[in-house]
Design a protein around this motif. Structure first.
Motif, mmCIF file in Angstrom:
data_model
loop_
_atom_site.group_PDB
_atom_site.id
_atom_site.type_symbol
_atom_site.label_atom_id
_atom_site.label_comp_id
_atom_site.label_asym_id
_atom_site.label_seq_id
_atom_site.Cartn_x
_atom_site.Cartn_y
_atom_site.Cartn_z
ATOM 1 N N GLY A 10 0.802 -1.240 0.000
ATOM 2 C CA GLY A 10 0.000 0.000 0.000
ATOM 3 C C GLY A 10 0.821 1.269 0.000
ATOM 4 O O GLY A 10 0.358 2.318 0.443
ATOM 5 N N GLU A 11 2.078 1.208 -0.489
ATOM 6 C CA GLU A 11 2.955 2.384 -0.447
ATOM 7 C C GLU A 11 2.391 3.549 -1.265
ATOM 8 O O GLU A 11 2.313 4.684 -0.791
ATOM 9 C CB GLU A 11 4.340 1.990 -0.966
ATOM 10 N N MET A 12 1.996 3.228 -2.498
ATOM 11 C CA MET A 12 1.477 4.290 -3.360
ATOM 12 C C MET A 12 0.198 4.880 -2.780
ATOM 13 O O MET A 12 -0.029 6.076 -2.829
ATOM 14 C CB MET A 12 1.201 3.754 -4.775
ATOM 15 N N LYS A 13 -0.606 3.998 -2.206
ATOM 16 C CA LYS A 13 -1.889 4.431 -1.644
ATOM 17 C C LYS A 13 -1.629 5.423 -0.490
ATOM 18 O O LYS A 13 -2.301 6.448 -0.370
ATOM 19 C CB LYS A 13 -2.655 3.206 -1.143
ATOM 20 N N ALA A 14 -0.588 5.095 0.318
ATOM 21 C CA ALA A 14 -0.292 5.939 1.476
ATOM 22 C C ALA A 14 0.098 7.355 1.059
ATOM 23 O O ALA A 14 -0.251 8.329 1.723
ATOM 24 C CB ALA A 14 0.818 5.300 2.296
ATOM 25 N N VAL A 15 0.827 7.455 -0.063
ATOM 26 C CA VAL A 15 1.284 8.777 -0.520
ATOM 27 C C VAL A 15 0.094 9.656 -0.901
ATOM 28 O O VAL A 15 0.101 10.865 -0.704
ATOM 29 C CB VAL A 15 2.241 8.622 -1.728
ATOM 30 N N TRP A 16 -0.911 9.030 -1.466
ATOM 31 C CA TRP A 16 -2.046 9.813 -1.987
ATOM 32 C C TRP A 16 -3.246 9.800 -1.039
ATOM 33 O O TRP A 16 -4.275 10.390 -1.344
ATOM 34 C CB TRP A 16 -2.464 9.279 -3.362
ATOM 35 N N THR A 17 -3.111 9.140 0.117
ATOM 36 C CA THR A 17 -4.245 9.088 1.045
ATOM 37 C C THR A 17 -4.503 10.457 1.678
ATOM 38 O O THR A 17 -3.558 11.175 1.993
ATOM 39 C CB THR A 17 -3.978 8.041 2.158
ATOM 40 N N GLY A 18 -5.765 10.748 1.868
ATOM 41 C CA GLY A 18 -6.129 12.002 2.546
ATOM 42 C C GLY A 18 -5.990 13.233 1.681
ATOM 43 O O GLY A 18 -6.098 14.357 2.154
ATOM 44 N N ILE A 19 -5.730 13.012 0.394
ATOM 45 C CA ILE A 19 -5.532 14.161 -0.493
ATOM 46 C C ILE A 19 -6.829 14.408 -1.258
ATOM 47 O O ILE A 19 -7.433 13.487 -1.790
ATOM 48 C CB ILE A 19 -4.370 13.887 -1.461
ATOM 49 N N SER A 20 -7.201 15.682 -1.302
ATOM 50 C CA SER A 20 -8.416 16.019 -2.034
ATOM 51 C C SER A 20 -8.044 16.311 -3.494
ATOM 52 O O SER A 20 -7.667 17.421 -3.844
ATOM 53 C CB SER A 20 -9.076 17.233 -1.391
ATOM 54 N N LYS B 276 6.075 14.657 -4.571
ATOM 55 C CA LYS B 276 5.388 13.407 -4.232
ATOM 56 C C LYS B 276 6.294 12.197 -4.440
ATOM 57 O O LYS B 276 6.167 11.184 -3.767
ATOM 58 C CB LYS B 276 4.123 13.246 -5.094
ATOM 59 N N PHE B 277 7.190 12.314 -5.443
ATOM 60 C CA PHE B 277 8.080 11.191 -5.752
ATOM 61 C C PHE B 277 9.480 11.383 -5.141
ATOM 62 O O PHE B 277 10.419 10.717 -5.542
ATOM 63 C CB PHE B 277 8.174 10.999 -7.267
#
Lengths: 152, 502
Positions: A66-76, B428-429
């Protein structure tokens, strides 16, 4: 970091290949007289090499669930995409509409978009900010802002 | 004697009413953007660059320089009162500054920060005054090989000091070089990577790139999540530090000034790294290191002195060699060029008014900042209360007007927005924007000097190894580049982000 590095390294590798090809087409010349594509070509080669280095390191790392998911979590995303879309539309309409109308519309949207405020406040704030910016940049600093619909 | 004459010229320029006004506007805006989150000195300088087109080169550079060192003063206010650094260089001030504020000592924290900044700023300007002339004379003997290798070294140090992966920093720098070379070939006048667009014949502008990567992307990052800023509800009283505070702070201020000045000369975020180094040093030297992080005044005085001293040091490579050591100086180089001035070893001779006028204005600007940041601290506290939902549309508006005004071109707005997205994705990256921007500025100069060197040597690369300075620069750059493969170096390098994270 693993997934992000794999994605970004592939992107940079593709970019490096494109730059190498472009540089080669421009002409490499020779060492006595390097051509216009000399630096592009070699910088492209370095980019490809580095991207494979990043890729190799990322592949060796353990996968994080879930690494990618964590980066984008909580982002509107809605906020970001809508703000960007409106900025592109603003750039498109700036010349035909003119600075004042286009900017008032933009600011009303921005004041309402992220954390919605009262319509009266948004409109008043947008008009006041636009007129203040117009006075400073156009009238005082004499920047050439596009007149558009209000122009002569 | 010469130095006194030059300083006389400097004062005659800096004390002109127009230049005093521009200096005040610069330090005022610098403090303002230091206080406000979401826009840094680079963004503010690119924003205000078009407003200087009608001004004299002296007034323009005086104002833009004022924004830079002014931001260092302002950055500490938010660190102390809100626990959010206004600038990256003020991150470390949060640790003890905020704790002091929580203990009811916000006044002395702000006071020692402003006074320490003033002392360090003055010391670094003195260093700049004394070191710049001999260095400029020495630089007159440099040829294209020396310039090329110095730029390679500068870029390498920046990459070495970048956070995280060196490979990532290198790749963004390589991309920056490519972006910098877009446009007409300076030797053959053939278009390169312009994709048939007329707007790209002159290359991609520095302002759209900087505004995109440091302005728009910051706004996008700030609006994606709501960040709460709780301003400490405390009365700010007694700004003057106590005798005990003075005793504890004089050593850290002196050491911070020296660290900041010498690290500021080096490429790559001198202000940020020097503030961390100063903090680490003070903690190591302290008899009571356990006080650090709990409101030790030394933890505010040292880093704040260091980050301000670094701003003076950063002017040395730009003013004497024409090589910008960081992104802010790259922006300033762009401003010099727009005003028809080429910074470098000849500037002191060809434009003494500008050279010494700017240096002397920094002495005056430091006095202005002391007044702005001590008696007028209340104004900045009020500004801190402006919510981001009101602030961000205005930041975007200024970015749009600023970028459009440079060439009256809508194309530049599109470019800025695209680089805004690029900057957002880079963060982000885990890629840094600074190597990209510095390489973008240095790229054309590097290519020019490389091609000139190869033409000079008839294609013989040994020219870079037979000239002493060029050889030394290349060897150092090479050592830094291969250092990740040497365990001792790798360990040392990895300690920097760890200290920052701590």
């Amino acid at each position: 970091m693993r997934s992000r590095d794999i994605i970004s390294s592939l992107f940079w590798a593709a970019m490096g290949i494109g730059i190498c090809c472009g540089g080669y087409e421009l002409g490499l010349g020779n060492l006595h007289n390097p051509g216009g594509g000399f630096i592009f070509f070699w910088v492209g080669v370095i980019m490809i090499g580095l991207s494979f280095g990043i890729l190799a390191r990322a592949v060796r790392q353990k996968a994080i669930a879930g690494e990618m998911k964590a980066v984008w979590t909580g982002i509107s995303f809605k906020k970001i995409v809508s703000v960007l879309a409106v900025l592109f539309i603003y750039a498109y309409l700036l010349t035909p509409l003119g600075f004042i109308p286009a900017t008032i519309l933009l600011l009303i949207f921005l004041f309402k978009a992220v954390e919605p405020q009262r319509w009266s406040w948004a409109i008043l704030g947008a008009v006041a900010s636009t007129l203040a910016a117009y006075s400073v940049f156009q009238l005082w600093l004499q920047c050439q802002l596009p007149p558009g619909l209000l122009g002569s | 004697m010469d130095l006194l004459n030059y300083l006389g010229i400097g004062f005659s320029v800096a004390l002109q009413p127009e230049n005093l006004l521009y200096c005040f506007v610069g330090v005022f805006i610098g403090t303002l953007i230091g206080v406000l989150p979401g826009i840094g000195p680079v963004g503010a300088m690119s924003l205000l660059l078009p407003s200087t087109f009608k001004a004299t080169p002296e007034a323009a550079i005086i104002m833009l320089a004022g924004i830079y060192y002014g931001a260092m003063y302002g950055g500490s206010t938010t660190s102390i009162l809100v626990n959010i650094p206004g600038e990256a260089a003020s991150v470390v001030t949060c640790l003890d500054g905020y704790q002091m504020a929580r203990q009811g000592r916000a006044g002395p924290a702000l006071g020692i920060s402003a006074i320490g900044s003033f002392i360090a700023g003055s010391i670094s300007i003195l260093g700049l005054t004394l070191l710049a002339p001999p260095l400029a004379r020495f630089a007159l003997e440099f040829g294209p090989p020396e310039y090329f290798t110095l730029m390679v070294l500068g870029l390498t140090i920046l990459i070495y000091l970048a956070h995280g992966s060196m490979a990532k920093a290198l790749i963004t720098a390589a991309f920056g070089i490519v972006l910098g070379l877009i446009g007409l070939d300076t030797i053959t006048a053939r278009p390169r990577f312009t994709f048939g667009r007329m707007e790209l014949l002159d290359g991609v502008g520095l302002v759209p790139i900087v505004m995109g990567i440091f302005g728009v992307s910051e706004v996008l990052l700030n609006i994606e999540q709501v960040v709460r800023r709780d301003i400490l509800k405390t009365t700010i009283k007694g700004l003057l530090p106590t005798a005990r505070d003075w005793k504890d702070s004089k050593g850290p201020i002196a050491r911070g000034s020296l660290i900041g000045f010498f690290l500021g000369v080096l490429p790559g975020g001198g202000a940020v790294i020097s503030s961390f180094l100063s903090y680490a040093l003070e903690k190591k030297l302290s008899k009571n290191p356990e006080r650090f992080g709990k409101g030790a005044v030394e933890g505010v005085a040292g880093p704040e002195a260091a980050n301000n001293a670094a701003t003076g040091g950063a002017f040395i490579p730009l003013m004497t060699l024409g090589i910008p050591p960081n992104v802010v100086m790259a922006m300033l180089l762009g401003a010099f060029m727009i005003h028809g001035v080429t910074p470098g070893p000849l500037m002191m001779k060809q434009n003494p008014q500008l050279f010494w006028g700017v240096i002397v204005s920094m002495y005056i600007g430091n006095f202005m900042l002391l007044i702005l940041n001590l008696p007028l601290i209340g104004i900045w506290v009020q500004i801190l209360k402006v919510p981001y939902k009101i602030l961000f549309p205005l930041i975007l508006l200024f970015c749009l007007i600023g970028v459009y005004s440079v060439n009256n071109s809508v194309f530049d707005i599109y470019a800025m927005l695209i680089f805004g997205i690029v900057g957002y994705l880079m963060k982000k990256f885990d890629y840094e924007g600074a190597p990209l921007v510095l390489a973008f500025v240095l790229g054309p100069m590097m290519e020019n000097n490389l091609r000139k060197s190869l033409i000079m040597s008839q294609g013989d690369f040994s020219i870079f190894f037979t000239r002493p300075l060029a050889a030394v620069s290349l060897v150092i750059a090479l050592i830094l580049l291969i250092s990740p493969f040497i365990p001792w170096f790798r360990k040392k390098r990895e300690e920097i982000p760890k200290e920052e994270a701590a």
